[in-house]
Write an enzyme that holds these catalytic residues in place. Structure first.
Site, PDB file in Angstrom:
ATOM      1  N   GLU A 193      10.615   1.898   9.881  1.00 39.81           N
ATOM      2  CA  GLU A 193      11.581   2.932   9.489  1.00 39.81           C
ATOM      3  C   GLU A 193      10.855   4.253   9.642  1.00 39.81           C
ATOM      4  OE1 GLU A 193      14.558   2.125   8.868  1.00 39.81           O
ATOM      5  OE2 GLU A 193      14.662   0.262   7.744  1.00 39.81           O
ATOM      6  N   CYS A 206      13.909  11.191   5.372  1.00 45.98           N
ATOM      7  CA  CYS A 206      13.981  10.807   6.791  1.00 45.98           C
ATOM      8  C   CYS A 206      15.392  11.000   7.318  1.00 45.98           C
ATOM      9  CB  CYS A 206      13.537   9.369   6.952  1.00 45.98           C
ATOM     10  SG  CYS A 206      14.374   8.282   5.812  1.00 45.98           S
ATOM     11  N   LYS A 243       0.887  -1.173   0.000  1.00 49.77           N
ATOM     12  CA  LYS A 243       0.000   0.000   0.000  1.00 49.77           C
ATOM     13  C   LYS A 243       0.921   1.219   0.000  1.00 49.77           C
ATOM     14  CE  LYS A 243      -1.788   3.047   1.992  1.00 49.77           C
ATOM     15  NZ  LYS A 243      -1.669   4.477   1.642  1.00 49.77           N
ATOM     16  N   GLU A 266      11.011  16.747  13.977  1.00 47.79           N
ATOM     17  CA  GLU A 266      11.270  16.594  12.556  1.00 47.79           C
ATOM     18  C   GLU A 266      10.386  17.560  11.768  1.00 47.79           C
ATOM     19  OE1 GLU A 266       9.966  12.916  10.637  1.00 47.79           O
ATOM     20  OE2 GLU A 266      11.918  12.854   9.662  1.00 47.79           O
TER      21      GLU A 266
HETATM   22  P1  NAP Z   1       2.659   8.699   7.317  1.00 51.30           P
HETATM   23  O1  NAP Z   1       1.560   9.647   7.391  1.00 51.30           O
HETATM   24  O2  NAP Z   1       3.060   7.953   8.513  1.00 51.30           O
HETATM   25  O3  NAP Z   1       2.291   7.707   6.144  1.00 51.30           O
HETATM   26  C1  NAP Z   1       3.084   6.627   5.766  1.00 51.30           C
HETATM   27  C2  NAP Z   1       2.210   5.565   5.119  1.00 51.30           C
HETATM   28  O4  NAP Z   1       1.284   5.066   6.090  1.00 51.30           O
HETATM   29  C3  NAP Z   1       1.352   6.085   3.966  1.00 51.30           C
HETATM   30  O5  NAP Z   1       1.194   5.063   2.997  1.00 51.30           O
HETATM   31  C4  NAP Z   1       0.045   6.374   4.655  1.00 51.30           C
HETATM   32  O6  NAP Z   1      -1.027   6.370   3.748  1.00 51.30           O
HETATM   33  C5  NAP Z   1      -0.042   5.202   5.606  1.00 51.30           C
HETATM   34  N1  NAP Z   1      -0.941   5.401   6.745  1.00 51.30           N
HETATM   35  C6  NAP Z   1      -1.395   6.560   7.289  1.00 51.30           C
HETATM   36  N2  NAP Z   1      -2.225   6.291   8.330  1.00 51.30           N
HETATM   37  C7  NAP Z   1      -2.287   4.947   8.443  1.00 51.30           C
HETATM   38  C8  NAP Z   1      -2.976   4.057   9.325  1.00 51.30           C
HETATM   39  N3  NAP Z   1      -3.777   4.517  10.300  1.00 51.30           N
HETATM   40  N4  NAP Z   1      -2.813   2.718   9.162  1.00 51.30           N
HETATM   41  C9  NAP Z   1      -2.004   2.236   8.197  1.00 51.30           C
HETATM   42  N5  NAP Z   1      -1.345   3.035   7.312  1.00 51.30           N
HETATM   43  C10 NAP Z   1      -1.473   4.376   7.440  1.00 51.30           C
HETATM   44  O7  NAP Z   1       3.989   9.371   6.808  1.00 51.30           O
HETATM   45  P2  NAP Z   1       4.153  10.320   5.570  1.00 51.30           P
HETATM   46  O8  NAP Z   1       3.530  11.614   5.934  1.00 51.30           O
HETATM   47  O9  NAP Z   1       3.715   9.665   4.332  1.00 51.30           O
HETATM   48  O10 NAP Z   1       5.752  10.417   5.495  1.00 51.30           O
HETATM   49  C11 NAP Z   1       6.512  11.258   6.287  1.00 51.30           C
HETATM   50  C12 NAP Z   1       7.121  10.534   7.479  1.00 51.30           C
HETATM   51  O11 NAP Z   1       7.788   9.330   7.081  1.00 51.30           O
HETATM   52  C13 NAP Z   1       8.187  11.345   8.165  1.00 51.30           C
HETATM   53  O12 NAP Z   1       8.040  11.268   9.560  1.00 51.30           O
HETATM   54  C14 NAP Z   1       9.481  10.677   7.720  1.00 51.30           C
HETATM   55  O13 NAP Z   1      10.580  10.875   8.527  1.00 51.30           O
HETATM   56  C15 NAP Z   1       9.094   9.276   7.635  1.00 51.30           C
HETATM   57  N6  NAP Z   1      10.004   8.544   6.740  1.00 51.30           N
HETATM   58  C16 NAP Z   1      10.899   7.693   7.267  1.00 51.30           C
HETATM   59  C17 NAP Z   1      11.802   7.016   6.476  1.00 51.30           C
HETATM   60  C18 NAP Z   1      12.798   6.058   7.044  1.00 51.30           C
HETATM   61  O14 NAP Z   1      13.326   5.240   6.321  1.00 51.30           O
HETATM   62  N7  NAP Z   1      13.134   6.094   8.303  1.00 51.30           N
HETATM   63  C19 NAP Z   1      11.744   7.188   5.104  1.00 51.30           C
HETATM   64  C20 NAP Z   1      10.807   8.065   4.582  1.00 51.30           C
HETATM   65  C21 NAP Z   1       9.928   8.733   5.420  1.00 51.30           C
HETATM   66  P3  NAP Z   1      -1.515   7.729   3.012  1.00 51.30           P
HETATM   67  O15 NAP Z   1      -0.363   8.682   2.976  1.00 51.30           O
HETATM   68  O16 NAP Z   1      -1.914   7.246   1.675  1.00 51.30           O
HETATM   69  O17 NAP Z   1      -2.637   8.256   3.815  1.00 51.30           O
END
Ligand code: NAP
Ligand code: MG
Length: 478
Positions: free
Chosen positions: A246, A280, A171, A379
């Site tokens: 991650e 990230c 997903k 962050e």
């Molecule tokens: P996010 O809101 O946590 O979303 C990540 C994924 O989870 C998306 O596919 C999102 O879907 C899905 N999601 C959201 N709510 C969910 C739920 N209740 N149950 C299951 N899945 C759910 O993060 P983001 O805003 O996309 O990305 C930014 C964050 O990711 C930052 O904090 C960044 O640091 C972190 N990040 C970490 C790494 C690493 O390797 N450590 C790499 C990249 C990013 P939708 O977006 O489609 O709603």
């Protein structure tokens, strides 16, 4: 119109509902994608489960590897077309998108080559016994990915799982799923059997939630925010399955007075402007020894002033941010820092003729930032850098470790003893000495500690994360 990829077929959502695909450089919709729900997830998990007793399961590790290597070749042949898709979907400058496609291909090459090199063990045990340790796929692996590097994330998360013989349900983020969908066509062309790879698009709270809670998945890997990561870990705990998380970071770049300052300044800029800071592993805290603080900050200021944000085709340091909410979030951090009286040391520009409606934010350098201010601890996930002076080595170490995160650290010094002393004391998953690899390194194990998550992806270690270890003890008689 983008559709789900289930059991080797493009299919509509059971609900018939779609979501818009937005171009972040204009804010306008240019396509639709399917809004998947629990029923679509159920179909995808069912297809993956069936693949584990179909042609996919019959392939040898070498044959699985060859398919991934073919994918790598096809991705490289279509680099320009895929880079255009990726930059349109995410707003990335074209040169960064081209690089991301090369990295995705490299993951397929690396894990394709490694697929038949993950060996078990034979353990000397009691007489009359034969003991072997074998590695086998978990089964159905669930992958939930963010929007910042969809092509690279596919390579990093999905590809090692396929290399180990699992069947995947992915997903991606609804904000960026076009390259993972394009890779499905490529996988099919490369000979991947139906059901080995399934992609359901949709909202996190709907499709993501349904996938993480599905009763028939065996493993979850999640990349995203710490908040959603906690929900994923709870869902995994409910069913006692393993999860790899991650999550985010607030990684320090620690610059000592004896460093090669020219080199350090160049890397510092790149580590916060790459992907408009939505990385990230962005180097988002700049810790500088007080004796060189003014001089070094002056060098960084010069470079910051020259940096700019533009549309993907303009290919500047930064593209737009991913969506309106992210722009608001980053501007909120900037506003609160200004309201707290923290000096803006330098600001890049937004190119004058960018399309209206895009989510552009100019790269911004603040300093000195009080150590307990949110800009020093939280962050931002945007092109905003917080400079903080330190005095001694001990002070630098304490400061570097003082956030809830622990993903990367960069150390800039010519003193070899200090390099190792500090590397050993960093609470994080990767340390860079006189270099910095935001997002890079297919071969390098990657992951975090503390709120940055747990488990490792990338490198050979990822293959060990994506398989079950089974010890077989045989009494063979005298
Ligand atoms: P996010 O809101 O946590 O979303 C990540 C994924 O989870 C998306 O596919 C999102 O879907 C899905 N999601 C959201 N709510 C969910 C739920 N209740 N149950 C299951 N899945 C759910 O993060 P983001 O805003 O996309 O990305 C930014 C964050 O990711 C930052 O904090 C960044 O640091 C972190 N990040 C970490 C790494 C690493 O390797 N450590 C790499 C990249 C990013 P939708 O977006 O489609 O709603
Ligand atoms: Mg999101």
């Amino acid at each position: 119109m983008a559709q789900h990829f289930i059991n080797g077929q493009w299919v509509r959502s059971t609900s018939g509902q779609t979501l818009p695909v937005i171009d972040p450089s204009t804010g306008e919709s240019f396509d639709t994608l399917e809004r998947g729900n629990a029923q679509d997830i159920d179909k995808a998990v069912g297809a993956a489960r069936a693949a584990l007793s179909g042609p996919w399961a019959k392939l040898t590790a070498t044959e699985r590897g060859r398919i991934l290597v073919r994918m790598s070749q096809l991705i490289l042949e279509r680099q320009e077309e895929l880079a255009l898709l990726e930059s349109r979907d995410t707003g990335k400058p074209m040169s960064q998108a081209r690089n991301d496609i090369v990295v995705a291909a490299r993951y397929c090459e690396f894990y394709g080559g490694a697929a038949d090199k993950v060996h078990g063990q034979q353990i000397p045990y009691m007489n009359d016994f034969h003991v072997v340790v074998i590695r086998e796929p978990y089964g159905v692996t669930a992958h939930i990915l963010p929007w910042n590097y969809p092509a690279q994330m596919f390579g990093r998360s999905v590809v090692p799982s396929l290399a180990m013989g699992n069947a995947v349900v992915l997903k991606p983020s609804e904000d960026a799923c076009l390259s993972p969908l394009a890779f499905c066509d490529i996988a099919r062309e490369a000979g991947l059997p139906d059901g080995a790879l399934n992609v359901v698009t949709g909202l996190g709270e709907e499709a993501g939630d349904a996938l993480s809670k599905h009763r028939d998945i065996d493993f979850i890997t999640f990349t995203g925010s710490p908040e959603v990561g906690t929900l994923i870990q709870k869902a995994a705990a409910e069913r006692t399955i393993k999860c790899v998380l991650e999550l985010g970071g607030k990684s320090p770049q620690i610059v000592f007075e004896d460093a090669d300052l020219e080199r350090a300044a160049t890397f510092v800029i790149k580590a916060i402007t790459q992907n408009a800071g939505q990385t990230c592993s962005a180097g988002s805290r700049l810790l500088v020894q007080r004796s060189i603080y003014d001089r070094f900050i002056g060098m960084v200021v010069e470079r910051f002033k020259q940096s700019s944000a533009g549309s993907p085709a303009m290919d500047r340091d930064c593209g737009p941010l991913i969506n309106a909410g992210q722009k608001q979030r980053v501007e909120g951090f900037i506003r609160r820092a200004v309201d707290s009286g923290i000096p803006v040391l330098a600001q890049g520009s937004v190119v004058a003729d960018v399309p209206t409606g895009g989510y552009y934010v100019a790269p911004t350098l603040f300093g000195p930032v009080p150590r307990d201010h949110q800009l020093a601890c939280d962050e931002v996930f945007g092109p905003v850098l917080a400079a903080i002076p330190f005095d001694t080595e001990a002070d630098a170490i304490a400061l570097a470790n003082a956030t809830d995160f622990g993903l990367l650290a960069g150390i800039w010094t010519r003193d070899g003893g200090r390099q190792t002393r500090i590397a050993k004391q960093m609470h994080c998953g990767q340390v860079y000495i006189n270099c910095y690899g935001a997002g890079g390194g297919v071969e390098l194990p990657f992951g975090g500690v503390k709120r940055s998550g747990h488990g490792r992806e990338k490198g050979f270690l990822a293959l060990e994360e994506f398989c079950n270890v089974k010890t077989v003890v045989q009494y063979h008689g005298e």
